[in-house]
Enzyme design. Structure first.
Site, PDB file in Angstrom:
ATOM      1  CD  GLU A 149      10.535  72.546  13.306  1.00 62.62           C
ATOM      2  OE1 GLU A 149      10.922  72.293  14.466  1.00 62.62           O
ATOM      3  OE2 GLU A 149      11.328  72.790  12.378  1.00 62.62           O
TER       4      GLU A 149
ATOM      5  CG  ASN B  90      35.018  69.527  15.151  1.00 62.22           C
ATOM      6  OD1 ASN B  90      34.451  70.205  16.006  1.00 62.22           O
ATOM      7  ND2 ASN B  90      34.393  68.634  14.429  1.00 62.22           N
ATOM      8  N   GLY B  91      36.277  69.664  18.361  1.00 62.77           N
ATOM      9  CA  GLY B  91      35.934  68.817  19.507  1.00 62.77           C
ATOM     10  C   GLY B  91      36.252  69.549  20.799  1.00 62.77           C
TER      11      GLY B  91
ATOM     12  CD1 TRP C 203      29.004  78.094  17.053  1.00 59.44           C
ATOM     13  CD2 TRP C 203      29.499  76.636  18.672  1.00 59.44           C
ATOM     14  NE1 TRP C 203      27.979  78.100  17.960  1.00 59.44           N
ATOM     15  CE2 TRP C 203      28.252  77.219  18.965  1.00 59.44           C
ATOM     16  CE3 TRP C 203      30.023  75.694  19.566  1.00 59.44           C
ATOM     17  CZ2 TRP C 203      27.512  76.883  20.099  1.00 59.44           C
ATOM     18  CZ3 TRP C 203      29.289  75.356  20.689  1.00 59.44           C
ATOM     19  CH2 TRP C 203      28.040  75.953  20.939  1.00 59.44           C
TER      20      TRP C 203
ATOM     21  NE  ARG D 157      31.655  70.486  11.204  1.00 61.35           N
ATOM     22  CZ  ARG D 157      31.123  69.324  11.531  1.00 61.35           C
ATOM     23  NH1 ARG D 157      30.210  68.792  10.746  1.00 61.35           N
ATOM     24  NH2 ARG D 157      31.489  68.698  12.619  1.00 61.35           N
TER      25      ARG D 157
ATOM     26  CB  CYS E 293      35.335  73.816  14.689  1.00 63.89           C
ATOM     27  SG  CYS E 293      35.349  74.426  16.379  1.00 63.89           S
TER      28      CYS E 293
ATOM     29  CD  GLU F  11      16.178  77.255  14.546  1.00 64.59           C
ATOM     30  OE1 GLU F  11      17.171  76.862  15.149  1.00 64.59           O
ATOM     31  OE2 GLU F  11      15.462  76.497  13.865  1.00 64.59           O
TER      32      GLU F  11
ATOM     33  CG  HIS G 238      -5.484  74.579  31.668  1.00 63.18           C
ATOM     34  ND1 HIS G 238      -6.369  74.296  32.692  1.00 63.18           N
ATOM     35  CD2 HIS G 238      -5.921  73.897  30.590  1.00 63.18           C
ATOM     36  CE1 HIS G 238      -7.291  73.457  32.247  1.00 63.18           C
ATOM     37  NE2 HIS G 238      -7.047  73.200  30.967  1.00 63.18           N
TER      38      HIS G 238
ATOM     39  CE  LYS H 187      21.722  71.848   9.291  1.00 63.28           C
ATOM     40  NZ  LYS H 187      20.293  72.168   9.430  1.00 63.28           N
TER      41      LYS H 187
ATOM     42  CE  LYS I 137      13.308  75.789  12.022  1.00 63.29           C
ATOM     43  NZ  LYS I 137      13.388  74.396  12.350  1.00 63.29           N
TER      44      LYS I 137
HETATM   45  O1  M6R Z   1      21.490  67.222  13.538  1.00 67.74           O
HETATM   46  P1  M6R Z   1      20.364  67.045  14.522  1.00 67.74           P
HETATM   47  O2  M6R Z   1      19.070  66.773  13.856  1.00 67.74           O
HETATM   48  O3  M6R Z   1      20.680  66.002  15.556  1.00 67.74           O
HETATM   49  O4  M6R Z   1      20.246  68.445  15.236  1.00 67.74           O
HETATM   50  C1  M6R Z   1      19.322  68.631  16.282  1.00 67.74           C
HETATM   51  C2  M6R Z   1      19.150  70.101  16.601  1.00 67.74           C
HETATM   52  O5  M6R Z   1      20.366  70.680  16.968  1.00 67.74           O
HETATM   53  C3  M6R Z   1      18.562  70.883  15.413  1.00 67.74           C
HETATM   54  O6  M6R Z   1      17.342  70.339  14.988  1.00 67.74           O
HETATM   55  C4  M6R Z   1      18.340  72.354  15.824  1.00 67.74           C
HETATM   56  O7  M6R Z   1      17.338  72.461  16.786  1.00 67.74           O
HETATM   57  C5  M6R Z   1      18.015  73.219  14.602  1.00 67.74           C
HETATM   58  N1  M6R Z   1      18.620  74.500  14.759  1.00 67.74           N
HETATM   59  C6  M6R Z   1      16.550  73.436  14.417  1.00 67.74           C
HETATM   60  O8  M6R Z   1      16.257  74.250  13.346  1.00 67.74           O
END
Ligand code: M6R
Length: 606
Positions: free
Chosen positions: A479, A99-100, A75, A27, A2, A486, A502, A601, A483
């Protein structure tokens, strides 16, 4: 996971808190709230859903006043997103934001219920405020009631507390990030720098076990026994604009477009004399690299894990040191072989990802050396490391990681070259010269945005995509697929192109387009054969190919050309069109690009 903000000072603070929450929405954004203390009365405002709902509530009320306040954007972990579960949580005299995760909250809840406390939410966090109240009523003062409460908490927490009885703000933390901002107008507390960067550039990074007692005229940092602790004030030279959207519709688009700058910044001061020298400022590890290093383990999550896969290719092929790459969430639980001859490289944009941090702590216990790659200065992972290489991406706000990825790859490339230099005294100047051309080449690709937009218009209605690449381009395919899924919620999966026959080839028909990376590097002919196999099954193909390739148009439906570069540098360029394509598809579909559903994030919980 959060965002929290607090203020105590000379000004009315509802706007300061709302502004801070806006910067922290990355966050968590399923509910939000603030509490303001004014003349012995605390008023709470909370709303389910996005921050705009809270703003509507507050703007509809007259006389929202208070020069002491705390705020939260949530969150959900315990309890569904709803107004009753939104922070701040209160008791008779106290209000908190957290937060936590409080791991022993069930036990604490039973204890509070036995003591006759009415619990109003389904959250773990609410127990904190009731415990403070409980100890306060046992004749402890504010500070001691907080201390006694902390002793009962198990888990991770960054907590802000205010009380209607005193003009004071108390903050404490363990395993969740929190910073203090100092200015003549007051004292700020937040989960992250962008929240308060418009008000100050003077920060204190709190450590685990810090408790901060702030009044309008004073601030003390102590440990959890109230013994004073020393602290450093750091002055940051980041402009608040770097954390804002500017002319762009979304942070993600802004961040994609910043990559020429951020890659150049990450090389600056490290690649010297046009590629004749390399200085990473980690000479404290030289003797270890030269004499002791036997194995490298890269551990990370999500996009950072993809840059770890690129790292394996780069380090093994340039420096010839064996590299393992593991998801941090798997690594920490699989009883891996670690020792003092292992270098663990955690990669993390935020520096706060719980799994990556836990993997680091585990490796430290086994005496392995830790060299972290991170974007957020002084965050938890760098602080646990023997050495840090920062990526100079600047604040990344969009949940989908873009500029962090390319700057992570930039650091890894330099690191691979550095390992080789330390071990063999040979510096691959040709690669460094090629690297210095990357920012310009990234810019060239960004200029083709309009064309990539037209491709997004053509393809946005498909519900499944396949992404293929070989060698260094396989992590780029992964990647690209991440992208797309997500932010547009379209199903996408990635395979090494050679693996297609395969199994995945069974999926191919006219309804499943394939994005294939067929640039000039190794295995061009083999990837071209894979591409033809798809066409033979009526699959639609979008290819990423190298400028000057005259034959490729005959084999696919659409082509995106990228500038020619060294084989090892191809990933830096090939990922850019994939980021743009995903962004445009998501925007055409009208999804919440910067804050896609179910994501946050910074994943600071397991
Ligand atoms: O802050 P971090 O790089 O440790 O975060 C890792 C993942 O949570 C982050 O890369 C996540 O997969 C993103 N949503 C990718 O776009």
């Amino acid at each position: 996971m959060c965002g929290i903000v607090g203020y105590i000072g000379n000004n009315d603070c509802s706007d300061i808190l709302l502004d801070g929450l806006t910067k922290l929405e990355y966050r968590g954004y399923d509910s939000a709230g603030i509490a303001l203390l004014n003349k012995g009365i605390i008023t709470r405002y909370r709303a389910n859903g996005k921050l705009r709902n809270l703003k509507k509530v507050i703007y509809s009320v007259k006389n929202v006043e208070g020069s002491i306040g705390i705020a939260h954007t949530r969150w959900a972990t315990h309890g569904i997103p709803s107004e009753k579960n939104a922070h701040p949580h209160n008791s008779e005299n106290f209000v908190i934001v957290h937060n936590g995760i409080i791991e022993n909250y069930r036990e604490l809840k039973s204890f509070m219920i036995e003591n006759g406390t009415k619990i109003s939410s389904d959250t773990d966090s609410e127990m904190i405020v009731h415990l403070i109240e409980y100890y306060y009523k046992k004749n402890l003062n504010f500070e001691n009631a907080v201390i006694k409460t902390i002793k009962k908490l198990e888990g991770a927490y960054a907590v802000l507390v205010i009380s209607k009885l005193e003009e004071k703000l108390i903050a404490f933390k363990k395993d969740s990030p929190m910073i203090i901002g100092l200015s003549d107008e007051g004292t700020y507390v937040a989960s992250d720098v962008p929240a308060i960067l418009s008000y100050t550039n003077k920060f204190i990074y709190l450590n685990d076990g810090d408790l901060v007692i702030i009044t309008k005229s004073d601030m003390k940092i102590t440990d959890f026994e109230l013994s004073p602790k020393e602290y450093n004030i750091k002055t940051l030279n980041i402009s608040p604009l770097m954390a804002e959207k500017g002319e762009y519709k979304h942070f993600m688009l802004k961040e994609i477009n910043e990559q020429s700058r951020s890659v150049a910044d990450t090389f600056r001061g490290r690649i010297l004399k046009g590629g004749d020298e390399l200085d990473l400022d980690i000479s404290n590890l030289d003797s270890f690299i030269k004499n002791d290093l036997q194995k490298i383990v890269i551990t990370a999550c999500g996009t950072s894990w993809h840059s770890g896969l690129i790292g394996k290719y780069l380090i093994e092929s340039i420096a010839r040191i064996p590299v393992e790459v593991d998801y941090a969430s798997e690594y920490r639980y699989r009883n891996p072989i670690l020792d003092k001859n292992t270098l663990v490289i955690p990669i993390s944009q935020s520096g706060e990802t719980a799994d990556t941090l836990a993997a680091v702590k585990m490796a430290k216990k086994e005496d392995s050396k830790i060299l972290s790659i991170c974007n957020v200065f002084n965050s938890s992972i760098p602080r646990e490391s023997d050495a840090v290489l920062y990526t100079y991406a600047g604040p990344e706000i969009g949940v989908a990681s873009t500029k962090a990825f390319t700057t992570q790859m930039s650091v890894i490339l330099l690191l691979a070259l550095y390992f080789k230099k330390v071990k063999t005294s040979v510096l691959d100047k040709k690669i460094l010269e090629g690297a210095l051309l990357l920012p310009e080449n990234i810019n060239k690709i960004l200029k083709t945005s309009e064309y990539i937009f037209t491709l997004s218009q053509k393809y946005h209605l498909y519900s499944d995509f396949l992404y293929l690449g070989r060698g260094l381009n396989f992590p780029i395919a992964l990647e690209g697929a991440l992208k797309l899924k997500e932010i547009s919620y379209i199903h996408a999966e990635a395979y090494p192109a050679g693996e297609m026959k395969h199994g995945p080839i069974a999926l191919i028909d006219e309804n499943m387009p394939t994005f294939i990376i067929v640039t000039d590097g190794n295995n061009y002919d083999k990837v071209l054969s894979n591409l033809q196999e798809i066409k033979a099954r009526k699959g639609k193909v979008i290819a990423i190919a190298t400028e000057g390739n005259k034959e490729i148009k005959d084999f696919c439906d659409d082509v995106i050309f990228v500038p020619k570069t060294l084989n090892l540098l191809e990933p830096f360029l090939n990922v850019i069109p994939m980021q743009l394509f995903s962004y445009f598809v998501a925007d055409i579909k009208g999804t919440d690009v910067d804050q896609p559903r179910n994501l946050a994030k910074s994943v600071t919980v397991e």
